[in-house]
Design a protein around this motif. Structure first.
Motif, mmCIF file in Angstrom:
data_model
loop_
_atom_site.group_PDB
_atom_site.id
_atom_site.type_symbol
_atom_site.label_atom_id
_atom_site.label_comp_id
_atom_site.label_asym_id
_atom_site.label_seq_id
_atom_site.Cartn_x
_atom_site.Cartn_y
_atom_site.Cartn_z
ATOM 1 N N GLU A 53 0.851 -1.189 0.000
ATOM 2 C CA GLU A 53 0.000 0.000 0.000
ATOM 3 C C GLU A 53 0.885 1.237 0.000
ATOM 4 O O GLU A 53 1.950 1.242 0.614
ATOM 5 C CB GLU A 53 -0.892 -0.030 1.245
ATOM 6 N N GLN A 54 0.447 2.281 -0.676
ATOM 7 C CA GLN A 54 1.164 3.549 -0.651
ATOM 8 C C GLN A 54 1.139 4.095 0.781
ATOM 9 O O GLN A 54 0.141 3.965 1.479
ATOM 10 C CB GLN A 54 0.513 4.571 -1.585
ATOM 11 N N ILE A 55 2.231 4.713 1.192
ATOM 12 C CA ILE A 55 2.318 5.236 2.561
ATOM 13 C C ILE A 55 1.241 6.282 2.824
ATOM 14 O O ILE A 55 0.616 6.281 3.876
ATOM 15 C CB ILE A 55 3.726 5.801 2.848
ATOM 16 N N SER A 56 0.986 7.155 1.849
ATOM 17 C CA SER A 56 -0.029 8.193 2.062
ATOM 18 C C SER A 56 -1.407 7.572 2.298
ATOM 19 O O SER A 56 -2.174 8.046 3.139
ATOM 20 C CB SER A 56 -0.077 9.155 0.873
ATOM 21 N N GLU A 57 -1.733 6.500 1.591
ATOM 22 C CA GLU A 57 -3.010 5.815 1.789
ATOM 23 C C GLU A 57 -3.063 5.174 3.171
ATOM 24 O O GLU A 57 -4.092 5.204 3.847
ATOM 25 C CB GLU A 57 -3.223 4.752 0.716
ATOM 26 N N SER A 58 -1.951 4.609 3.588
ATOM 27 C CA SER A 58 -1.875 3.975 4.901
ATOM 28 C C SER A 58 -2.053 5.011 6.018
ATOM 29 O O SER A 58 -2.779 4.780 6.984
ATOM 30 C CB SER A 58 -0.534 3.266 5.044
#
Length: 113
Positions: A53-58
């Motif tokens: 998962e992308q860090i920003s989404e996480s």
């Protein structure tokens, strides 16, 4: 039960996070909800199921969880940093907050709406 409690109950039922004796802080996998997520450069990866998962989404997902559990808390960089058990740098968290929320206040009094 009030509306917040209904949303919280629905969230736990929907995500089926298991039989935890209490709520634990930390970064959960977006797929299996396990607390074994490893942060690499711009992605997070679950050690259990392998989901990426992308860090920003996480970070945004963790912020939503935090707001659901503590709706009256002011959303600050330090609050998110603590909730994610220091997995992300404060700089990354601050950037995500500034991009997706409205900044209020200055310096140590800054919070986001």
């Amino acid at each position: 039960m009030n509306t917040v409690q209904h949303r919280l109950a629905h969230h736990f039922i929907q995500h089926d996070i298991g039989d935890y004796p209490h709520i634990k802080k930390g970064v959960r996998c977006c797929n299996c909800q396990h607390l074994s997520v490893e942060i690499n450069a711009r992605k997070s990866a679950c050690k259990k199921c392998g989901e990426n998962e992308q860090i920003s989404e996480s970070i945004l997902r963790n912020i939503q969880e935090l707001q659901l559990l503590f709706p009256h808390e002011k959303l600050t960089t330090n609050l998110v940093y603590d909730w994610c058990i220091e997995e992300y740098s404060k700089k990354i968290i601050r950037g995500c907050l500034e991009k997706h929320f409205q900044k209020t206040g200055v310096r140590q009094w800054t919070y986001y709406k």
